[in-house]
Design an enzyme around this catalytic site. Structure first.
Site, PDB file in Angstrom:
ATOM      1  N   LYS A  39       1.103  -1.139   0.222  1.00 46.25           N
ATOM      2  CA  LYS A  39      -0.165  -0.041  -0.020  1.00 46.25           C
ATOM      3  C   LYS A  39       1.095   1.137   0.401  1.00 46.25           C
ATOM      4  O   LYS A  39       1.229   1.946   1.035  1.00 46.25           O
ATOM      5  CB  LYS A  39      -1.162  -0.093   1.039  1.00 46.25           C
ATOM      6  CG  LYS A  39      -1.734   1.228   1.427  1.00 46.25           C
ATOM      7  CD  LYS A  39      -2.668   1.692   0.677  1.00 46.25           C
ATOM      8  CE  LYS A  39      -3.303   3.276   1.756  1.00 46.25           C
ATOM      9  NZ  LYS A  39      -2.615   4.149   1.184  1.00 46.25           N
ATOM     10  N   GLU A  76       8.647   1.345  11.286  1.00 42.29           N
ATOM     11  CA  GLU A  76      10.630   2.368  11.364  1.00 42.29           C
ATOM     12  C   GLU A  76       9.487   3.955  11.218  1.00 42.29           C
ATOM     13  O   GLU A  76       8.508   4.431  10.350  1.00 42.29           O
ATOM     14  CB  GLU A  76      10.969   2.422   9.728  1.00 42.29           C
ATOM     15  CG  GLU A  76      12.513   3.559  10.080  1.00 42.29           C
ATOM     16  CD  GLU A  76      11.855   4.694   9.093  1.00 42.29           C
ATOM     17  OE1 GLU A  76      12.649   5.330   9.986  1.00 42.29           O
ATOM     18  OE2 GLU A  76      12.123   3.973   8.092  1.00 42.29           O
ATOM     19  N   CYS A  93      12.823  10.399   7.511  1.00 40.60           N
ATOM     20  CA  CYS A  93      13.577  10.605   9.143  1.00 40.60           C
ATOM     21  C   CYS A  93      14.830  10.526  10.127  1.00 40.60           C
ATOM     22  O   CYS A  93      15.004  10.909  10.837  1.00 40.60           O
ATOM     23  CB  CYS A  93      12.561   9.532   9.474  1.00 40.60           C
ATOM     24  SG  CYS A  93      13.198   8.419   8.359  1.00 40.60           S
ATOM     25  N   GLU A 133       9.366  16.487  16.181  1.00 36.16           N
ATOM     26  CA  GLU A 133       9.790  16.045  14.534  1.00 36.16           C
ATOM     27  C   GLU A 133       9.437  17.603  13.059  1.00 36.16           C
ATOM     28  O   GLU A 133       8.425  17.208  12.966  1.00 36.16           O
ATOM     29  CB  GLU A 133       9.677  15.225  13.970  1.00 36.16           C
ATOM     30  CG  GLU A 133      10.131  15.181  12.054  1.00 36.16           C
ATOM     31  CD  GLU A 133      10.577  13.549  11.633  1.00 36.16           C
ATOM     32  OE1 GLU A 133      11.670  12.981  11.690  1.00 36.16           O
ATOM     33  OE2 GLU A 133       9.729  12.895  12.026  1.00 36.16           O
TER      34      GLU A 133
END
Length: 497
Positions: A187, A264, A298, A396
Site C-alpha cells: 500500500k 520504522e 526521518c 520533528e
C-alpha cells in the site's frame, strides 16, 4: 504559475505509468471511486487512480496467500535471479523512475536519481542473501536427541509505505520479503503511488510469479484498507514506515491476529558538534543531512547541538552554504532542491520557525515562503542560539528548518540529545576517538553516525529504538524480520558406536 513552467516529464518508456491496481498479476482499472494525484510543485492533477473496494483488498490478500503456497517452495536461486533482474531493470530505467519521483514527490532530480540507485541496491543485496538463510544445530541436554533450526518465510506481508521515499521504502521491505519466500501486498501513500505501480510493472518483466507482488491503493479509504490488512488472518506480517501515531494504531489493529511487526517510525535526530571537530567536514555533512530532500526524511538532523565556543562560526558557515542552494522545480536539473510535499508540511515549518524566534532564537538565514514559485516552495531557514524550550527541540519538523542549539559539556549535550521519546538516528562530530565512543554508546538511538551525515546503505541495519520503532531493514539482519525459526527435535537416536 503556469503549467508551462512545470512541464510534465517525457518518459523513454511510457508503460511505466499505470492507472490501476496490480492484483494477482493483473492490472485492475475499476470504474468506481477515484482519487487524484497532484504535482506538489504546481498543484496540477497528474493521475486519477481507483480507490480500492473491500472486495479488491481481499482479492489482493487472497492472491498473495494462494501464491505463497508455491512461492515459498521456489528455489532460492530462482528468487535471487528475479531480484537481480529487478535491480538491472531499475538501473536500466533510472531516468524514468527518477522523473516519476520528482513529478509526484517534488524532490530535485539529483535526489530522485540517488533514491532510485539506493532503492535498486536492495534488490541486488537480497539477491545475494536469498540463498543464505542458515539454520543451526544444537546439542540438547539429552545426548540421544538432536536439534536443528530452520528459517522459514513468515507468509503474506502487508507493506505500508510513506511518500518521502516512494521507491526506496518499498524496495527496502519487499526485497527482503521476496528473498525469503514471502509474498507481498503493498500500500503506497496516496500522494505518491505512481512509483509503486512502476515497480510492479518491472516485477512482471523480472519474472516474479503472478500474485507474489500486489499493489493496492487508497486515499479516502486508507484507514479501512490498513485495518483490513491488519485484521486478516491470511496476512502474517505488517511492516510500516511512517508516523509513530499511525504505527501505534497499526500495532493495536494487528493484535487480534498476533502478527509479526516491524515499524520504522518518527525521528528527532540530534547532531552534535564538539569544539575539536573538523569544522569544514561538520558543516558539509550537517548540510547533507539536514537538507536532504529539503529535510523531509526521518533521519535528517532535526536538532543541531554545537559547542558554545564555535556556534556562531558554525552558523555563519552553514548560512554561506545554504545561500548556494537553487530552489525550484524538481524536474529542472539545474535546481538543487525542489518543493515540500503539501501545505501541511509548509505550515509545520512556519510554526516551528516562528515559535523559536518568539522564544529568542537568532535569525541567521530568514528563508521562508517562495510564493512566486508556488505555494509549497520554501527557502531554508537557519536559526542559532535556539532556546531548549522551543517546539523544534521536542517535535520533528520534517522540513528545511535548521535550528542550532548551544551546549558546553559532553554530559549536558548527551542528556539533551536523549531527552526525546524518539531514537532513530544521531550524529556526532569530533576528532577525539574517546569522545566518539563515549557519546555513541550513550546516545539512545538505533543508528549513530560519526563524522558523516550520510549513512544510507543496503548493507547497514536501519531502524530505531524507543518510539522510533523496532525491527531492522537492510543488512544481514533485515532478512530475519521476514522469517520464523522452526525448531526440529529428533529423539531416540541409535547409540553411538
Amino acid at each position: 504559475m503556469s503549467a508551462k513552467q512545470f512541464p510534465a516529464p517525457v518518459f523513454n518508456d511510457s508503460e511505466l505509468i499505470k492507472n490501476g491496481a496490480y492484483i494477482g498479476g493483473e492490472w485492475l482499472e475499476t470504474t468506481g471511486e477515484y482519487f487524484e494525484v497532484h504535482n506538489p510543485a504546481s498543484g496540477e492533477v497528474i493521475a486519477k487512480l481507483p480507490e480500492q473496494t473491500d472486495e479488491e483488498i481481499d482479492r489482493a490478500i487472497d492472491a498473495a496467500y494462494e501464491t505463497f503456497k508455491t512461492y515459498k517452495n521456489t528455489s532460492p536461486r530462482d528468487r535471487a535471479k528475479w531480484l537481480r533482474n529487478m535491480y538491472n531493470l531499475m538501473m536500466d530505467n533510472l531516468d524514468d523512475l527518477a522523473k516519476i519521483i520528482a513529478w509526484e514527490n517534488g524532490k530535485a532530480m539529483s535526489d530522485a536519481i540517488g533514491e532510485i540507485k539506493y532503492a535498486a541496491s536492495y534488490f541486488e543485496w537480497y539477491a545475494e542473501e536469498a540463498p543464505r538463510l542458515y539454520g543451526a544445530t544444537i546439542q540438547p541436554s539429552n545426548p540421544t536427541n538432536r536439534v536443528i533450526t530452520l528459517r522459514q518465510p513468515v507468509g503474506v506481508c502487508g507493506i505500508i509505505c510513506p511518500w518521502n521515499f516512494p521507491s526506496a521504502m518499498i524496495t527496502r521491505k519487499a526485497a527482503a520479503a521476496l528473498a525469503t519466500g514471502c509474498t507481498v501486498v503493498i500500500k503506497p501513500d496516496s500522494a505518491t503511488p505512481l512509483s509503486a505501480l512502476a515497480l510492479a510493472h518491472l516485477s512482471e518483466k523480472a519474472g516474479f510469479p503472478k500474485g507474489s507482488w500486489n499493489i493496492i491503493m487508497s486515499h479516502k479509504n486508507t484507514p479501512k484498507l490498513g485495518l483490513r490488512l491488519c485484521e486478516s488472518p491470511k496476512v502474517k506480517k505488517i511492516t510500516f514506515t511512517g508516523s509513530t501515531y499511525v504505527g501505534k494504531i497499526l500495532m493495536q489493529q494487528s493484535s487480534s491476529t498476533l502478527k509479526k511487526l516491524s515499524m520504522e517510525l518518527g525521528g528527532n535526530a540530534p547532531l552534535i558538534v564538539f569544539n575539536d571537530a573538523d569544522l569544514d567536514k561538520a558543516v558539509e555533512q550537517a548540510i547533507a543531512s539536514k537538507f536532504r530532500g529539503l529535510g523531509q526524511t526521518c533521519v535528517c538532523c532535526n536538532r543541531l547541538y554545537v559547542h558554545s565556543s564555535i556556534i556562531d562560526e558554525f552558523a555563519d558557515r552553514i548560512a554561506k552554504e545554504v545561500e548556494k542552494f537553487s530552489i525550484g522545480y524538481g524536474l529542472d536539473p539545474k535546481n538543487t532542491h525542489g518543493c515540500l510535499i503539501n501545505a501541511k508540511a509548509v505550515a509545520k515549518v512556519e510554526l516551528h520557525k516562528n515559535d523559536a524566534i518568539e522564544k529568542g532564537a537568532k535569525v541567521v538565514v530568514a528563508g521562508g515562503l517562495l510564493p512566486d514559485l508556488g505555494p509549497n516552495f520554501y527557502s531554508p531557514v537557519v536559526l542559532s542560539h535556539v532556546p531548549h524550550n522551543a517546539l523544534v527541540a521536542k517535535e520533528e519538523t520534517f522540513g528545511p528548518l535548521c535550528p542550532i542549539f548551544s551546549f558546553d559539556t559532553l554530559e549536558e549535550v548527551v542528556a539533551l540529545a536523549n531527552d526525546s521519546e524518539f531514537g532513530l538516528a544521531s550524529y556526532v562530530f569530533s576528532k577525539n576517538i574517546d569522545t566518539i565512543y563515549t557519546v555513541a554508546e550513550a546516545l539512545e538511538s538505533g543508528i549513530v553516525s560519526a563524522n558523516t551525515g550520510l549513512f544510507s546503505d543496503c548493507s547497514i541495519p536501519f531502524g530505531g529504538v524507543k518510539e522510533s520503532g523496532f525491527g531492522r531493514e537492510g543488512s544481514l539482519y533485515g532478512i530475519e524480520d521476514y522469517t520464523v525459526i522452526k525448531t526440529i527435535n529428533i529423539g531416540a537416536l541409535p547409540p553411538r558406536i
